[in-house]
Structures are given as structure tokens and as C-alpha cells.
Design a protein around this motif. Structure first.
Motif, PDB file in Angstrom:
ATOM      1  N   MET A  12     -11.309 -47.400  27.590  1.00 56.60           N
ATOM      2  CA  MET A  12     -11.197 -47.555  26.164  1.00 56.60           C
ATOM      3  C   MET A  12     -12.203 -48.577  25.644  1.00 56.60           C
ATOM      4  O   MET A  12     -12.889 -48.337  24.663  1.00 56.60           O
ATOM      5  N   LEU A  13     -12.307 -49.719  26.307  1.00 51.60           N
ATOM      6  CA  LEU A  13     -13.246 -50.744  25.867  1.00 51.60           C
ATOM      7  C   LEU A  13     -14.690 -50.294  26.044  1.00 51.60           C
ATOM      8  O   LEU A  13     -15.558 -50.610  25.230  1.00 51.60           O
ATOM      9  N   ASN A  14     -14.939 -49.548  27.103  1.00 52.78           N
ATOM     10  CA  ASN A  14     -16.292 -49.069  27.359  1.00 52.78           C
ATOM     11  C   ASN A  14     -16.742 -48.090  26.285  1.00 52.78           C
ATOM     12  O   ASN A  14     -17.869 -48.162  25.795  1.00 52.78           O
ATOM     13  N   THR A  15     -15.882 -47.183  25.886  1.00 53.07           N
ATOM     14  CA  THR A  15     -16.285 -46.173  24.903  1.00 53.07           C
ATOM     15  C   THR A  15     -16.342 -46.727  23.491  1.00 53.07           C
ATOM     16  O   THR A  15     -17.092 -46.224  22.665  1.00 53.07           O
ATOM     17  N   SER A  16     -15.566 -47.761  23.184  1.00 53.01           N
ATOM     18  CA  SER A  16     -15.593 -48.307  21.830  1.00 53.01           C
ATOM     19  C   SER A  16     -16.887 -49.054  21.538  1.00 53.01           C
ATOM     20  O   SER A  16     -17.353 -49.054  20.403  1.00 53.01           O
ATOM     21  N   ALA A  17     -17.469 -49.683  22.525  1.00 53.40           N
ATOM     22  CA  ALA A  17     -18.705 -50.435  22.310  1.00 53.40           C
ATOM     23  C   ALA A  17     -19.947 -49.648  22.712  1.00 53.40           C
ATOM     24  O   ALA A  17     -21.069 -50.126  22.520  1.00 53.40           O
ATOM     25  N   ALA A  18     -19.785 -48.470  23.258  1.00 49.08           N
ATOM     26  CA  ALA A  18     -20.923 -47.722  23.785  1.00 49.08           C
ATOM     27  C   ALA A  18     -21.898 -47.312  22.692  1.00 49.08           C
ATOM     28  O   ALA A  18     -23.112 -47.360  22.895  1.00 49.08           O
ATOM     29  N   GLY A  19     -21.406 -46.884  21.530  1.00 50.09           N
ATOM     30  CA  GLY A  19     -22.299 -46.460  20.455  1.00 50.09           C
ATOM     31  C   GLY A  19     -23.130 -47.600  19.912  1.00 50.09           C
ATOM     32  O   GLY A  19     -24.336 -47.469  19.685  1.00 50.09           O
ATOM     33  N   HIS A  20     -22.493 -48.746  19.719  1.00 45.99           N
ATOM     34  CA  HIS A  20     -23.216 -49.916  19.215  1.00 45.99           C
ATOM     35  C   HIS A  20     -24.232 -50.408  20.243  1.00 45.99           C
ATOM     36  O   HIS A  20     -25.362 -50.760  19.894  1.00 45.99           O
ATOM     37  N   LEU A  21     -23.850 -50.438  21.510  1.00 46.43           N
ATOM     38  CA  LEU A  21     -24.756 -50.866  22.569  1.00 46.43           C
ATOM     39  C   LEU A  21     -25.935 -49.902  22.705  1.00 46.43           C
ATOM     40  O   LEU A  21     -27.079 -50.333  22.886  1.00 46.43           O
ATOM     41  N   ALA A  22     -25.675 -48.601  22.601  1.00 47.73           N
ATOM     42  CA  ALA A  22     -26.745 -47.610  22.694  1.00 47.73           C
ATOM     43  C   ALA A  22     -27.741 -47.774  21.549  1.00 47.73           C
ATOM     44  O   ALA A  22     -28.953 -47.674  21.749  1.00 47.73           O
ATOM     45  N   THR A  23     -27.241 -48.063  20.346  1.00 49.03           N
ATOM     46  CA  THR A  23     -28.125 -48.275  19.206  1.00 49.03           C
ATOM     47  C   THR A  23     -28.959 -49.533  19.394  1.00 49.03           C
ATOM     48  O   THR A  23     -30.165 -49.538  19.112  1.00 49.03           O
ATOM     49  N   MET A  24     -28.337 -50.598  19.862  1.00 48.17           N
ATOM     50  CA  MET A  24     -29.087 -51.844  20.080  1.00 48.17           C
ATOM     51  C   MET A  24     -30.178 -51.662  21.134  1.00 48.17           C
ATOM     52  O   MET A  24     -31.291 -52.153  20.974  1.00 48.17           O
ATOM     53  N   ILE A  25     -29.869 -50.942  22.203  1.00 45.63           N
ATOM     54  CA  ILE A  25     -30.869 -50.727  23.252  1.00 45.63           C
ATOM     55  C   ILE A  25     -31.998 -49.840  22.745  1.00 45.63           C
ATOM     56  O   ILE A  25     -33.172 -50.083  23.026  1.00 45.63           O
ATOM     57  N   PHE A  26     -31.654 -48.822  21.962  1.00 47.70           N
ATOM     58  CA  PHE A  26     -32.691 -47.938  21.423  1.00 47.70           C
ATOM     59  C   PHE A  26     -33.627 -48.703  20.480  1.00 47.70           C
ATOM     60  O   PHE A  26     -34.847 -48.549  20.545  1.00 47.70           O
ATOM     61  N   VAL A  27     -33.067 -49.537  19.619  1.00 47.03           N
ATOM     62  CA  VAL A  27     -33.889 -50.341  18.706  1.00 47.03           C
ATOM     63  C   VAL A  27     -34.731 -51.336  19.493  1.00 47.03           C
ATOM     64  O   VAL A  27     -35.911 -51.542  19.194  1.00 47.03           O
ATOM     65  N   LEU A  28     -34.145 -51.957  20.507  1.00 44.89           N
ATOM     66  CA  LEU A  28     -34.900 -52.885  21.351  1.00 44.89           C
ATOM     67  C   LEU A  28     -36.078 -52.194  22.015  1.00 44.89           C
ATOM     68  O   LEU A  28     -37.190 -52.731  22.047  1.00 44.89           O
ATOM     69  N   MET A  29     -35.847 -50.984  22.518  1.00 44.64           N
ATOM     70  CA  MET A  29     -36.935 -50.271  23.185  1.00 44.64           C
ATOM     71  C   MET A  29     -38.005 -49.843  22.190  1.00 44.64           C
ATOM     72  O   MET A  29     -39.200 -49.922  22.496  1.00 44.64           O
ATOM     73  N   ALA A  30     -37.615 -49.384  20.998  1.00 42.45           N
ATOM     74  CA  ALA A  30     -38.599 -48.949  19.998  1.00 42.45           C
ATOM     75  C   ALA A  30     -39.437 -50.114  19.496  1.00 42.45           C
ATOM     76  O   ALA A  30     -40.673 -50.030  19.433  1.00 42.45           O
ATOM     77  N   VAL A  31     -38.783 -51.214  19.159  1.00 45.32           N
ATOM     78  CA  VAL A  31     -39.518 -52.389  18.679  1.00 45.32           C
ATOM     79  C   VAL A  31     -40.355 -52.980  19.811  1.00 45.32           C
ATOM     80  O   VAL A  31     -41.502 -53.397  19.603  1.00 45.32           O
ATOM     81  N   GLY A  32     -39.804 -53.025  21.008  1.00 51.52           N
ATOM     82  CA  GLY A  32     -40.547 -53.551  22.155  1.00 51.52           C
ATOM     83  C   GLY A  32     -41.771 -52.724  22.486  1.00 51.52           C
ATOM     84  O   GLY A  32     -42.819 -53.268  22.843  1.00 51.52           O
ATOM     85  N   LEU A  33     -41.651 -51.409  22.363  1.00 51.68           N
ATOM     86  CA  LEU A  33     -42.794 -50.534  22.617  1.00 51.68           C
ATOM     87  C   LEU A  33     -43.912 -50.798  21.620  1.00 51.68           C
ATOM     88  O   LEU A  33     -45.075 -50.971  22.003  1.00 51.68           O
ATOM     89  N   GLN A  34     -43.570 -50.860  20.351  1.00 48.64           N
ATOM     90  CA  GLN A  34     -44.583 -51.098  19.326  1.00 48.64           C
ATOM     91  C   GLN A  34     -45.182 -52.495  19.442  1.00 48.64           C
ATOM     92  O   GLN A  34     -46.407 -52.666  19.353  1.00 48.64           O
ATOM     93  N   LEU A  35     -44.338 -53.491  19.653  1.00 49.95           N
ATOM     94  CA  LEU A  35     -44.821 -54.866  19.749  1.00 49.95           C
ATOM     95  C   LEU A  35     -45.705 -55.056  20.972  1.00 49.95           C
ATOM     96  O   LEU A  35     -46.770 -55.681  20.893  1.00 49.95           O
ATOM     97  N   SER A  36     -45.298 -54.513  22.100  1.00 55.91           N
ATOM     98  CA  SER A  36     -46.104 -54.655  23.319  1.00 55.91           C
ATOM     99  C   SER A  36     -47.451 -53.965  23.187  1.00 55.91           C
ATOM    100  O   SER A  36     -48.478 -54.518  23.592  1.00 55.91           O
TER     101      SER A  36
END
Length: 150
Positions: free
Chosen positions: A1-25
């Protein structure tokens, strides 16, 4: 239950981190290569390679942790099931049924509960090769003469 409730928010944060990191790098690598002989103060120029190095280091650490969680959760769950089966045997069937039904923790990257891809070691290699590809594309797009005319 705890894993699935935070999974969407965590997935969005990781996706944004990867997109911004790709452009910045890619942009920092581009600036590091193009501004080498531009006549800039060496202390100002040193900002670009250092920030490129720090950005890549932070991204690799975060992605390695996420990939490690995906691989280690499978191993941990198998060991937990095996240890519980050995300890309790057939006496406590309820715990064994719960453990057999328990899915492993998965970390994904995506936007708003849409999981684009699971983070594993192949994603890390693809991500680093994308940074190199974007840097080469930026270097080929702008001519050297555009920076020296003023």
C-alpha cells in the motif's frame, strides 16, 4: 500500500530529474568544449566542467540507487520467503501466503502515474549515451565562427 501510494510521485520526480539532468549535462558539456579557447577568465571557465562533473555524478548516484532497489528487492523478497518457510514450516500459513503474494518494489520513471520505463542498469547506459549524443548534436549545430564574432 505504501509503495503504490508514493510510486506516481516518485516516478514523476525521477522523470523530471532525468529530463533536466540530460539537458543540463549536455549544455554544460557543450559550454566546456566550445568556450575552451574563448579568452575567458580561467576561474569563470572552471564553472562549466565542475558543474558538468557534479551533475553527472549526482545523476549517476541517484540512478544507481534506483536500479539497485529494483534488483535487491527481488533478492530480499526471495530470501525473506525462504527464511520464513524454513522457520515456521507449515505452522503459520498466513504469513507464507502474504509473503508469496507480495510484489517486489519497483521504481519507474514517468509522468502522473504513467510509468514509461523501469529503472535498471540498461537505462543508466542509455541515459549516459543520450547525454553524449545531445552534446555532439549541439556541437555540430553551432559553428565555431558564431562564437568569435562580436
Amino acid at each position: 500500500m505504501l509503495n503504490t501510494s508514493a510510486a506516481g510521485h516518485l516516478a514523476t520526480m525521477i522523470f523530471v530529474l532525468m529530463a533536466v539532468g540530460l539537458q543540463l549535462s549536455a549544455r554544460l558539456n557543450f559550454a566546456t568544449i566550445r568556450l575552451l579557447d574563448y579568452g575567458m577568465n580561467p576561474l569563470y571557465y572552471a564553472i562549466f566542467p565542475w558543474f558538468a562533473l557534479l551533475t553527472m555524478l549526482a545523476l549517476k548516484v541517484v540512478l544507481h540507487v534506483a536500479a539497485g532497489v529494483n534488483t535487491k528487492s527481488d533478492e530480499f523478497l526471495v530470501l525473506w520467503k525462504h527464511g520464513t518457510a524454513q522457520r515456521y514450516g507449515k505452522k503459520n500459513n498466513y504469513i507464507l501466503r502474504i509473503l508469496k503474494a507480495m510484489p517486489a518494489i519497483r521504481i519507474y520513471a514517468g509522468l502522473h502515474d504513467t510509468h514509461c520505463f523501469k529503472l535498471d542498469k540498461t537505462v543508466i547506459r542509455t541515459f549516459v549515451s543520450s547525454i553524449i549524443d545531445w552534446t555532439i548534436t549541439l556541437l555540430m549545430t553551432f559553428h565555431v565562427d558564431e562564437f568569435y564574432t562580436a
